[in-house]
Write a protein that holds these residues in place. Structure first.
Motif, PDB file in Angstrom:
ATOM      1  N   PRO A 195     101.403 101.382  57.011  1.00  0.00           N
ATOM      2  CA  PRO A 195     101.938 102.720  57.172  1.00  0.00           C
ATOM      3  C   PRO A 195     101.695 102.930  58.736  1.00  0.00           C
ATOM      4  N   LEU A 196     102.509 104.095  59.047  1.00  0.00           N
ATOM      5  CA  LEU A 196     102.621 104.633  60.527  1.00  0.00           C
ATOM      6  C   LEU A 196     101.267 105.015  60.944  1.00  0.00           C
ATOM      7  N   ILE A 197     100.433 105.904  60.325  1.00  0.00           N
ATOM      8  CA  ILE A 197      99.055 106.148  60.761  1.00  0.00           C
ATOM      9  C   ILE A 197      98.201 105.078  61.017  1.00  0.00           C
ATOM     10  N   LYS A 200     105.802 116.222  52.632  1.00  0.00           N
ATOM     11  CA  LYS A 200     106.659 114.664  52.215  1.00  0.00           C
ATOM     12  C   LYS A 200     106.229 113.750  53.429  1.00  0.00           C
ATOM     13  N   ALA A 201     106.838 114.302  54.658  1.00  0.00           N
ATOM     14  CA  ALA A 201     106.702 113.583  55.955  1.00  0.00           C
ATOM     15  C   ALA A 201     105.323 113.008  56.152  1.00  0.00           C
ATOM     16  N   LEU A 202     104.459 113.967  56.296  1.00  0.00           N
ATOM     17  CA  LEU A 202     103.187 113.597  56.406  1.00  0.00           C
ATOM     18  C   LEU A 202     102.610 112.354  55.638  1.00  0.00           C
ATOM     19  N   GLU A 235      97.172 119.162  53.994  1.00  0.00           N
ATOM     20  CA  GLU A 235      97.708 118.798  55.100  1.00  0.00           C
ATOM     21  C   GLU A 235      96.819 117.946  55.663  1.00  0.00           C
ATOM     22  N   TYR A 286     117.264 100.380  48.113  1.00  0.00           N
ATOM     23  CA  TYR A 286     116.222 100.472  48.950  1.00  0.00           C
ATOM     24  C   TYR A 286     114.838  99.966  48.406  1.00  0.00           C
ATOM     25  N   ILE A 295      96.426 113.800  56.344  1.00  0.00           N
ATOM     26  CA  ILE A 295      96.380 113.332  57.849  1.00  0.00           C
ATOM     27  C   ILE A 295      95.138 112.374  57.943  1.00  0.00           C
ATOM     28  N   ARG A 296      93.869 112.760  57.290  1.00  0.00           N
ATOM     29  CA  ARG A 296      92.740 112.182  57.500  1.00  0.00           C
ATOM     30  C   ARG A 296      92.488 110.869  56.689  1.00  0.00           C
ATOM     31  N   LEU A 297      93.861 110.553  55.728  1.00  0.00           N
ATOM     32  CA  LEU A 297      93.532 109.269  54.949  1.00  0.00           C
ATOM     33  C   LEU A 297      92.515 109.302  54.028  1.00  0.00           C
ATOM     34  N   GLN A 342      97.794 114.900  63.891  1.00  0.00           N
ATOM     35  CA  GLN A 342      97.808 113.613  63.462  1.00  0.00           C
ATOM     36  C   GLN A 342      97.139 112.630  64.599  1.00  0.00           C
ATOM     37  N   VAL A 388      93.401 113.271  65.491  1.00  0.00           N
ATOM     38  CA  VAL A 388      92.508 112.723  64.280  1.00  0.00           C
ATOM     39  C   VAL A 388      92.373 111.347  64.223  1.00  0.00           C
ATOM     40  N   LEU A 408     104.229 110.380  53.795  1.00  0.00           N
ATOM     41  CA  LEU A 408     105.226 109.015  54.071  1.00  0.00           C
ATOM     42  C   LEU A 408     104.572 108.222  55.449  1.00  0.00           C
ATOM     43  N   GLN A 409     104.120 108.964  56.422  1.00  0.00           N
ATOM     44  CA  GLN A 409     103.460 108.661  57.584  1.00  0.00           C
ATOM     45  C   GLN A 409     102.297 107.835  57.325  1.00  0.00           C
ATOM     46  N   SER A 410     101.614 108.834  56.576  1.00  0.00           N
ATOM     47  CA  SER A 410      99.967 108.095  56.117  1.00  0.00           C
ATOM     48  C   SER A 410      99.942 107.011  55.153  1.00  0.00           C
ATOM     49  N   TYR A 411     100.793 107.229  54.370  1.00  0.00           N
ATOM     50  CA  TYR A 411     100.986 106.096  53.227  1.00  0.00           C
ATOM     51  C   TYR A 411     101.976 105.136  52.888  1.00  0.00           C
ATOM     52  N   GLY A 412     102.997 105.330  53.828  1.00  0.00           N
ATOM     53  CA  GLY A 412     103.951 104.128  53.636  1.00  0.00           C
ATOM     54  C   GLY A 412     105.249 104.808  53.204  1.00  0.00           C
ATOM     55  N   VAL A 413     106.544 104.541  54.032  1.00  0.00           N
ATOM     56  CA  VAL A 413     107.564 105.211  53.600  1.00  0.00           C
ATOM     57  C   VAL A 413     107.962 104.841  52.251  1.00  0.00           C
ATOM     58  N   HIS A 458     113.504 108.897  57.211  1.00  0.00           N
ATOM     59  CA  HIS A 458     112.635 108.203  56.855  1.00  0.00           C
ATOM     60  C   HIS A 458     112.773 106.691  56.674  1.00  0.00           C
TER      61      HIS A 458
END
Lengths: 494, 620
Positions: free
Chosen positions: A332-334, B416-418, B381, A258, B385-387, A369, A372, B420-425, A289
């Motif tokens: 990234p997603l957010i 971990k999911a949060l 958390e 990966y 979320i707030r990066l 999420q 915000v 990866l979503q905020s900062y990249g998989v 993921h």
């Protein structure tokens, strides 16, 4: 939430940590600024400081001390860019003489070093320094070639490892039986010298089939780690994957595969590669993921194609008003959601690929999420009606009341970071439940009405008087304070 | 300033000798290469080199132009190229590309690589593979130690941490052994050596072998005791926010090789580079202070300075003359330093108030105390979320994991999911690294029981030991932080006020909330003259402790400071907060500590070293 905040207040007001608060900024900061003013005001005497360099370093325009090596390297680089107009790489070295004499050891260096210092033989040097007289130190001279004539002499595996540790020349070629090779390896491991361990592994890699090597490494964990690290550093991806597979280390194998996507810069190729990763034996969690990673990039490519074109053609207003900084690939997603909330907020329906709601739905983004992120984006665009809508919630009687999935002090923080004006901030500061937190936020963001009203409700004349000093003189806030202070109907408690 | 020394402080050995030694050897190596040459220097060697030599030294030895190694084709016209590099395969490969490109273009040059502090076989084998062995000659510059201050010596090897603890590569063990050997040869002989950690043990062994290889003579020892400690014995301390001035400055402005660039926002006009060490009189007085004391100190100083300047009013010419010749220079110097540190403090204040630093500290303190963990988790958390900051989020996650002996599977998965979503998989790779190191792990089913056991103490460790031997991929171990903290009283539980102006113990470096584990161990071992009575503690730390007394001809005649001089060698890096704590301890107990470290670290350096290359923030 409420409870947390109260606890927090208690915590900071509890005696244990009271001595230290950063948020007490007014006092400390103003004290500090006062000191700064004081110090600056005495500059008159000191203005000529540029002229006396003797007690400070000279610093070039880039901030590096002139004559320092970092400075000089930059100069070289710069002069190369100047297409070699200036033939000397060192344009100004003014402190030459002083520097030489300052750091000089007093010995003639070439006479001191008759040979190379080898293997940490510092003994003689030390003696020469502890003795007050200057004694020259002549470490081990380079050995003449003749001494190496019996290179292939009979060093045992142990002796060989020992010599290797000392950086001496050895030959490994004579260790041909598997038994000898492994002895070499095991001795190197017990000597704890990673350099030698790796050297022997390189030899084994060259002279053993990988099946045999892998088999033997399996029971030698230290050597195995060195080998994996060596293959990683030499980027021998193929052999490394073979090794991990033969060891049955599935998790490491798939992650290594990966990881390869990071080396692919073309977005389409990267997407295709990620797609292929989805079939790798990841753990269930990680697979989800990686699947998301692929889906997201796939969608970003589609969004980028449309948005890029719209931006270039200048048809869509939002792209003109708020030019994009970079393509959205690999965000990234957010941050992607944030982007979508900036540029595609009106596409409320889930059908379009680029709408926030569609992203939220596809990637199962939580309410917090989403809230915000959308809030930050809409505040940034000063789309106040959208901001209001985010907070709207109806209770069963049909009344509307502002509600947020996280504390209002956080909301205020998001607003502040996105440069919301004071009136807006004021509205949300007022919604902070905890009274102390509310007032401290009001102070911080200069929401005068909140501060004034709170003090009025507390009937605290002293605090109000104190606050009068802080607001701008002649301002509306000051007038309001004055009116309150003169109001005979209020019964002040102090 | 507030600390009072209990006994007279022993004098520190003179470490400037180390600089001279390194410089002389470099000069010798350059002289081995007569004629004009261009010198290519590895980026991270430039600052260390700056500390011991300067351009004129190099020029005197016929270095023509200087370049930074940038992994690009070169523009040099010189016939001799010299490369001053760390022994890294990547760099050697680049040099091979340069040489082979010359070959292809029919250009003849001489190439010399000077590896520092030593060469590795793996690097030479690259030369061999590329058909350049012999065409490119190599040498070693044994520049092991760079004194950064009177009591700080750095090996400047930040990669030690990742190589040793994450990759499990022991390439630097001998280097560290040689380093110790160098100190021993000049300032020894040592009489007592203590240590804890796998790497420390190996380094000790390596050192011992090197000592055995030569004869020793009785000498007057300058350093009596040595304490070796692995970074992975204590990960909690470097992951905490630093609140002592020097540590804060490092966290915010990044001190590099004893030098800091106060960015444009600190000093109004320009970016100034300043050396931060005991030579800076103002800094020297505030470096070990809790930040809350720094303002008061600086304001007081400013007032004193004002008074001193004011003295000149009403002076006659003669007095003025004396004033100018005797006092003015000192005052000006102080004035300059003062405004520098005032500006720096200002920036720190602004930065820290901006990022809800208080809440962050509160969360850290709760984690250390094991208090209100749910609130901490929800803070983390929202932080993700707030990066707010990737590294800070990771830091809090790791702190949560170590103090709690791992996260509950449910929390691990959702955080971990949060993240990866905020900062990249791609941070799946980061999580794998953190797991391998034991910094961020999921509690295994059934381990809730072991958490209970750890309170009781004993059982858990036999189990851990068993797990260690059969776990083939992981060097990780359980932290047992909670149990250790109770055993060593790391978290003072008193409800009374902690006076940060007059600290009573090392906890002051963390606002009175936590005594750094690493320094507490050092204190205990020195006090007991070994590990006796600490069996429970070492078991919780997974062993590898040792304590040896040497009989190697130490000359103990006369009144000697050596027994009170302690070298503490941190393998894998140490923080400025730890150094401050040790300085405090030294004053309390009459020791003088000399910190030898593979590199100065802090939470962001530590965590950034565990990211994969592509994800590291660019900052050189």
């Amino acid at each position: 939430m409420m409870k947390t905040r109260t606890d927090e207040e208690d915590y900071w007001n509890s005696s244990k940590y009271k001595a230290f608060t950063f948020d007490d900024e007014d006092d400390e900061l103003s004290r500090l600024q006062e000191s700064k003013r004081a110090v600056n005001s005495i500059r008159g005497l000191v203005d000529d400081e540029d002229n006396d360099e003797d007690d400070m370093e000279r610093v070039s325009w880039s901030g590096e001390p002139v004559g320092s090596i970092s400075w000089s390297v930059k100069e070289t680089a710069a002069s190369n860019q100047r297409t070699d107009r200036d033939p000397t790489p060192f344009p100004r070295i003014s402190t030459d003489v002083a520097n030489v004499s300052r750091g000089h050891s007093g010995y003639s260096l070439s006479s001191l070093f008759k040979g190379k210092m080898k293997g940490g033989n510092f003994q003689s040097f030390t003696d020469s320094l502890t003795d007050s007289s200057v004694r020259l130190y002549a470490p081990e001279l380079r050995k003449p070639k003749s001494e190496y004539k019996d290179l292939v002499s009979d060093w045992s595996p142990e002796e060989t490892v020992h010599r290797m540790q000392q950086g001496k020349v050895v030959s490994l070629e004579k260790f041909r039986s598997l038994h000898d090779k492994l002895l070499l390896l095991d001795f190197s491991v017990s000597a704890h010298d990673g350099n030698v361990i790796t050297a022997i592994l390189i030899y084994l890699k060259r002279t053993l089939s990988k099946e045999v090597l892998f088999r033997e490494l399996e029971s030698r964990q230290t050597a195995l780690r060195h080998f994996i690290h060596y293959l990683t550093e030499t980027r021998d991806q193929k052999l490394l994957l073979d090794l991990l597979r033969s060891l049955g280390r599935t998790e490491d194998t798939v992650l290594l595969q990966y990881k390869e996507h990071l080396n692919i810069s073309d977005a389409n190729k990267r997407r295709d590669f990620l797609k292929s990763c989805v079939s790798l034996p990841f753990s269930a969690d990680d697979l989800a993921h990686v699947q998301d990673h692929f889906t997201l990039l796939d969608r970003q490519i589609i969004m980028e194609a449309t948005d890029g074109q719209n931006e270039r053609e200048g048809k869509v207003e939002i792209f003109q008003k708020f030019p994009r900084k970079a393509p959205i690939h690999n965000m990234p997603l957010i941050p992607t959601l944030h982007y979508s909330c900036l540029y595609h907020y009106s596409e409320a329906q889930q059908e379009t690929f680029s709408s926030p709601l569609s992203l939220r739905h596809t990637f199962k983004i939580s309410e917090k999420q989403f809230f915000v992120t959308a809030l930050a984006a809409r505040v940034k665009l000063k789309a106040w009606s959208d901001v209001d809508a985010l907070f709207r919630s109806r209770n069963w009687l049909g009344f509307t009341r502002k509600k947020a999935p996280l504390g209002f002090h956080r909301v205020v923080d998001v607003l502040h970071k996105n440069a919301a004006p004071t009136q807006v901030l004021q509205e949300y500061v007022a919604l902070v439940d905890d009274a102390d937190l509310r007032i401290s936020l009001a102070h911080k963001h200069k929401c005068h009405d909140i501060v004034i009203n709170t003090y009025r409700d507390l009937k605290d004349r002293q605090l109000l008087l104190g606050y009068r000093e802080k607001v701008e003189s002649g301002s509306a806030a000051q007038k309001k304070i004055d009116e309150l202070l003169e109001n005979p109907q209020i019964r002040w408690k102090n | 300033m507030a600390h009072s020394a209990r006994r007279d402080s022993p004098k520190l050995p003179d470490f400037s000798l180390l600089k001279r030694l390194a410089k002389d050897q470099l000069v010798y190596l350059l002289e081995q290469l007569p004629g004009k040459k261009d010198l290519f220097i590895e980026a991270d060697l430039m600052s260390p080199l700056d500390r011991i030599a300067n351009v004129s030294t190099l020029k005197q030895h016929e270095v023509d132009k200087l370049y930074k190694v940038e992994y690009k084709p070169i523009v040099s016209t010189s016939d001799q190229l010299c490369f001053l590099i760390r022994p890294r395969i990547k760099t050697v490969k680049w040099i091979c590309d340069v040489a082979n490109a010359d070959k292809a273009a029919g250009r003849f040059r001489r190439y010399k690589i000077i590896f520092t502090p030593q060469k590795f076989y793996a690097c030479e084998s690259v030369l061999e593979e590329q058909g350049l062995f012999g065409d490119v000659t190599t040498d070693e510059w044994s520049f092991y130690l760079l004194p950064l201050d009177d009591d700080i010596i750095s090996m400047e090897l930040p990669e030690f941490f990742r190589d040793n603890f994450l990759a499990g590569d022991q390439r630097w063990v001998r280097t560290a052994g040689s380093t110790l050997h160098l100190l021993h040869s000049i300032y020894g002989p040592f009489s007592k050596i203590y240590g804890i950690g796998r790497c420390s043990k190996m380094v000790y062994e390596s050192w011992r072998e090197q000592v055995e290889e030569e004869e020793t003579k009785a000498r007057q020892a300058e350093i009596g005791n040595v304490f070796l400690i692995d970074r992975d014995v204590d990960f909690v301390t470097p992951l905490c926010s630093q609140v002592v001035y020097e540590g804060l400055v490092d966290d915010i402005f990044k001190i590099k090789c004893g030098c800091v660039g106060f960015g444009t926002d600190a000093t109004s006009d320009k970016n100034v580079k300043v050396m931060l060490n005991s030579q800076d009189k103002v800094f020297n007085e505030i470096r070990n202070e809790h930040f809350s004391n720094v303002f008061g100190f600086l304001s007081q100083k400013a007032r004193n300075l004002q008074t001193a300047y004011d003295k000149r009013r009403g002076m006659d010419i003669k007095q003025m003359k004396t004033f100018v010749s005797e006092e003015l220079k000192g005052l000006k110097q102080e004035h300059r330093l003062l405004s520098l540190h005032i500006s720096a403090s200002e920036t720190i204040m602004k930065k820290k108030t901006k990022q809800d630093f208080q809440e962050m500290l509160k969360t850290e303190h709760s984690l250390l105390e094991g208090f209100e963990i749910r609130e901490c988790i929800s803070f983390i958390e929202e932080h993700i979320i707030r990066l707010v900051s990737m590294i800070e989020s990771l830091r809090l996650l790791c702190l949560l994991s170590i103090t709690e002996n791992g996260l509950l599977p449910k929390d691990y998965r959702s955080l971990k999911a949060l993240f990866l979503q905020s900062y990249g998989v791609e941070h799946l790779l980061t999580f794998a690294n953190l797991k391998q190191l034991g910094l961020l792990v999921e509690q295994q089913p059934g381990e809730t029981l072991t958490a209970m056991e750890s309170k009781v103490g004993k059982l858990v460790n036999d189990k851990t030991a068993g797990k260690l031997t059969d776990a083939f991929s992981s060097l990780a171990k359980k932290s047992n932080f909670r149990a250790l903290s109770r055993k060593l009283n790391l978290v003072p539980k008193s409800d009374e006020e902690y006076n940060l102006r007059v600290p009573r113990d090392m906890a002051y470096i963390f606002s009175g909330a936590y005594i750094p584990l690493s320094c507490k161990l050092i204190e205990q071992v020195l006090e007991r003259g070994g590990w006796t009575g600490l069996e429970e503690v070492t078991r919780l730390l997974n062993g590898h402790e040792f304590s040896v007394t040497g009989n190697n001809g130490a000359d103990l005649r006369a009144n000697n400071d050596a027994p009170r001089i302690v070298v503490v060698m941190f393998l894998g890096g140490c923080t400025f907060s730890e150094i401050s704590a040790l300085r405090f301890l030294g004053k309390e107990k009459g020791y003088k500590f000399i910190v030898v470290t593979t590199a100065i670290t802090n939470s962001s350096r530590l965590l950034e070293a565990l990211l994969e290359n592509h994800m590291r923030p660019v900052n050189t």
